[in-house]
Design a protein around this motif. Structure first.
Motif, PDB file in Angstrom:
ATOM      1  N   SER A  44     -95.680  73.085 -35.979  1.00  0.00           N
ATOM      2  CA  SER A  44     -96.848  73.977 -35.957  1.00  0.00           C
ATOM      3  C   SER A  44     -96.505  75.360 -36.488  1.00  0.00           C
ATOM      4  N   LEU A  45     -95.225  75.682 -36.562  1.00  0.00           N
ATOM      5  CA  LEU A  45     -94.818  77.005 -37.048  1.00  0.00           C
ATOM      6  C   LEU A  45     -94.293  76.967 -38.475  1.00  0.00           C
ATOM      7  N   LEU A  46     -93.828  75.780 -38.903  1.00  0.00           N
ATOM      8  CA  LEU A  46     -93.173  75.663 -40.214  1.00  0.00           C
ATOM      9  C   LEU A  46     -93.995  76.134 -41.419  1.00  0.00           C
ATOM     10  N   PRO A  47     -95.304  75.807 -41.524  1.00  0.00           N
ATOM     11  CA  PRO A  47     -96.019  76.204 -42.738  1.00  0.00           C
ATOM     12  C   PRO A  47     -95.941  77.702 -43.046  1.00  0.00           C
ATOM     13  N   ASP A  48     -95.837  78.547 -42.033  1.00  0.00           N
ATOM     14  CA  ASP A  48     -95.807  79.990 -42.291  1.00  0.00           C
ATOM     15  C   ASP A  48     -94.439  80.494 -42.735  1.00  0.00           C
ATOM     16  N   ILE A  49     -93.540  79.556 -43.028  1.00  0.00           N
ATOM     17  CA  ILE A  49     -92.239  79.937 -43.568  1.00  0.00           C
ATOM     18  C   ILE A  49     -92.419  80.652 -44.917  1.00  0.00           C
ATOM     19  N   ASP A  50     -93.586  80.444 -45.546  1.00  0.00           N
ATOM     20  CA  ASP A  50     -93.853  81.088 -46.839  1.00  0.00           C
ATOM     21  C   ASP A  50     -94.218  82.569 -46.676  1.00  0.00           C
ATOM     22  N   HIS A  51     -94.275  83.025 -45.445  1.00  0.00           N
ATOM     23  CA  HIS A  51     -94.676  84.398 -45.176  1.00  0.00           C
ATOM     24  C   HIS A  51     -93.560  85.098 -44.412  1.00  0.00           C
ATOM     25  N   ARG A  52     -92.903  86.051 -45.081  1.00  0.00           N
ATOM     26  CA  ARG A  52     -91.709  86.675 -44.513  1.00  0.00           C
ATOM     27  C   ARG A  52     -91.970  87.433 -43.214  1.00  0.00           C
ATOM     28  N   GLY A  53     -93.210  87.880 -43.049  1.00  0.00           N
ATOM     29  CA  GLY A  53     -93.520  88.639 -41.840  1.00  0.00           C
ATOM     30  C   GLY A  53     -93.907  87.756 -40.664  1.00  0.00           C
ATOM     31  N   SER A  54     -94.009  86.432 -40.887  1.00  0.00           N
ATOM     32  CA  SER A  54     -94.432  85.534 -39.814  1.00  0.00           C
ATOM     33  C   SER A  54     -93.304  85.348 -38.800  1.00  0.00           C
ATOM     34  N   TRP A  55     -93.659  84.770 -37.665  1.00  0.00           N
ATOM     35  CA  TRP A  55     -92.690  84.558 -36.593  1.00  0.00           C
ATOM     36  C   TRP A  55     -91.496  83.747 -37.084  1.00  0.00           C
ATOM     37  N   ILE A  56     -91.786  82.637 -37.763  1.00  0.00           N
ATOM     38  CA  ILE A  56     -90.689  81.774 -38.236  1.00  0.00           C
ATOM     39  C   ILE A  56     -90.007  82.389 -39.452  1.00  0.00           C
ATOM     40  N   GLY A  57     -90.773  83.105 -40.259  1.00  0.00           N
ATOM     41  CA  GLY A  57     -90.196  83.758 -41.441  1.00  0.00           C
ATOM     42  C   GLY A  57     -89.158  84.797 -41.047  1.00  0.00           C
ATOM     43  N   ARG A  58     -89.412  85.478 -39.947  1.00  0.00           N
ATOM     44  CA  ARG A  58     -88.472  86.509 -39.496  1.00  0.00           C
ATOM     45  C   ARG A  58     -87.214  85.875 -38.912  1.00  0.00           C
ATOM     46  N   ARG A  59     -87.353  84.617 -38.414  1.00  0.00           N
ATOM     47  CA  ARG A  59     -86.197  83.949 -37.819  1.00  0.00           C
ATOM     48  C   ARG A  59     -85.362  83.183 -38.843  1.00  0.00           C
ATOM     49  N   LEU A  60     -86.011  82.727 -39.892  1.00  0.00           N
ATOM     50  CA  LEU A  60     -85.293  81.999 -40.948  1.00  0.00           C
ATOM     51  C   LEU A  60     -85.468  82.767 -42.257  1.00  0.00           C
ATOM     52  N   LYS A  61     -84.929  83.986 -42.269  1.00  0.00           N
ATOM     53  CA  LYS A  61     -85.174  84.927 -43.371  1.00  0.00           C
ATOM     54  C   LYS A  61     -84.825  84.364 -44.742  1.00  0.00           C
ATOM     55  N   VAL A  62     -83.654  83.714 -44.831  1.00  0.00           N
ATOM     56  CA  VAL A  62     -83.185  83.252 -46.140  1.00  0.00           C
ATOM     57  C   VAL A  62     -84.115  82.169 -46.685  1.00  0.00           C
ATOM     58  N   VAL A  63     -84.415  81.160 -45.818  1.00  0.00           N
ATOM     59  CA  VAL A  63     -85.306  80.075 -46.232  1.00  0.00           C
ATOM     60  C   VAL A  63     -86.656  80.662 -46.625  1.00  0.00           C
ATOM     61  N   SER A  64     -87.136  81.591 -45.808  1.00  0.00           N
ATOM     62  CA  SER A  64     -88.436  82.205 -46.039  1.00  0.00           C
ATOM     63  C   SER A  64     -88.481  82.928 -47.384  1.00  0.00           C
TER      64      SER A  64
END
Ligand SMILES: [Zn+2]
Length: 172
Positions: free
Chosen positions: A39-59
């Motif tokens: 449920s959180l993975l799709p927002d990996i494309d957004h660096r400011g998202s919760w998951i984006g901030r945790r997986l910075k490199v992937v994001s």
């Protein structure tokens, strides 16, 4: 939508799958965990998202390639991703891979469904077209989102408990 509404809905979907899928304790935990993650993975494309901030490199890598709410919010891409993860984990354990992939897919689709309720919409037919579709135009962070979050949390608690007791009962 923000990560709280997404994760609550993901956990709710996972526990509903666990309950109706008559999952064992381990299977249910896998479903709920992977749906929460999905449920959180799709927002990996957004660096400011919760998951984006945790997986910075992937994001950074994903975000560089796509616009926000691009490919990672497309149903076809989520299916390919779940199939890929299934193949990878199945080498080790087909059962774990199956429950993990179903949970991931349920979580990612719940994310897409929630984002489809907001103004930005989602690219449902990507890569055929980049056009974004929506079924409503709620504002991200608004009152409706709070309601969705609350209802999803209740569903998670309800179905989570049902699935838990069902799994425990199967031991007797
Ligand atoms: Zn999103």
């Amino acid at each position: 939508m923000k990560y709280k509404a997404h994760s609550a809905t993901g956990f709710a979907v996972g526990s509903i799958l666990a309950y109706y899928g008559d999952a064992s304790f381990v299977e249910g935990t896998l479903l709920v965990g992977s749906a929460g993650l999905g449920s959180l993975l799709p927002d990996i494309d957004h660096r400011g998202s919760w998951i984006g901030r945790r997986l910075k490199v992937v994001s950074k890598i994903v975000g560089f390639r796509t616009s926000h709410r691009g490919a990672t919010h497309a149903p076809l891409v989520t299916i390919l991703f779940a199939a890929f993860m299934y193949g990878l984990v199945a080498l080790w354990s087909p059962a774990v891979a199956l429950y993990g992939a179903v949970g991931l897919l349920g979580g990612m689709w719940s994310h897409i469904a929630l984002d489809a309720l907001t103004k930005g919409g989602v690219p449902l037919l990507f890569p055929l077209t980049k056009k974004k579709f929506r079924i409503a135009s709620f504002r991200t962070g608004g009152a409706i989102e709070k309601w969705i979050e609350a209802i999803a949390t209740l569903l998670f608690i309800g179905y989570g408990s049902l699935a838990f007791f069902q799994a425990v009962q199967s031991y007797f």
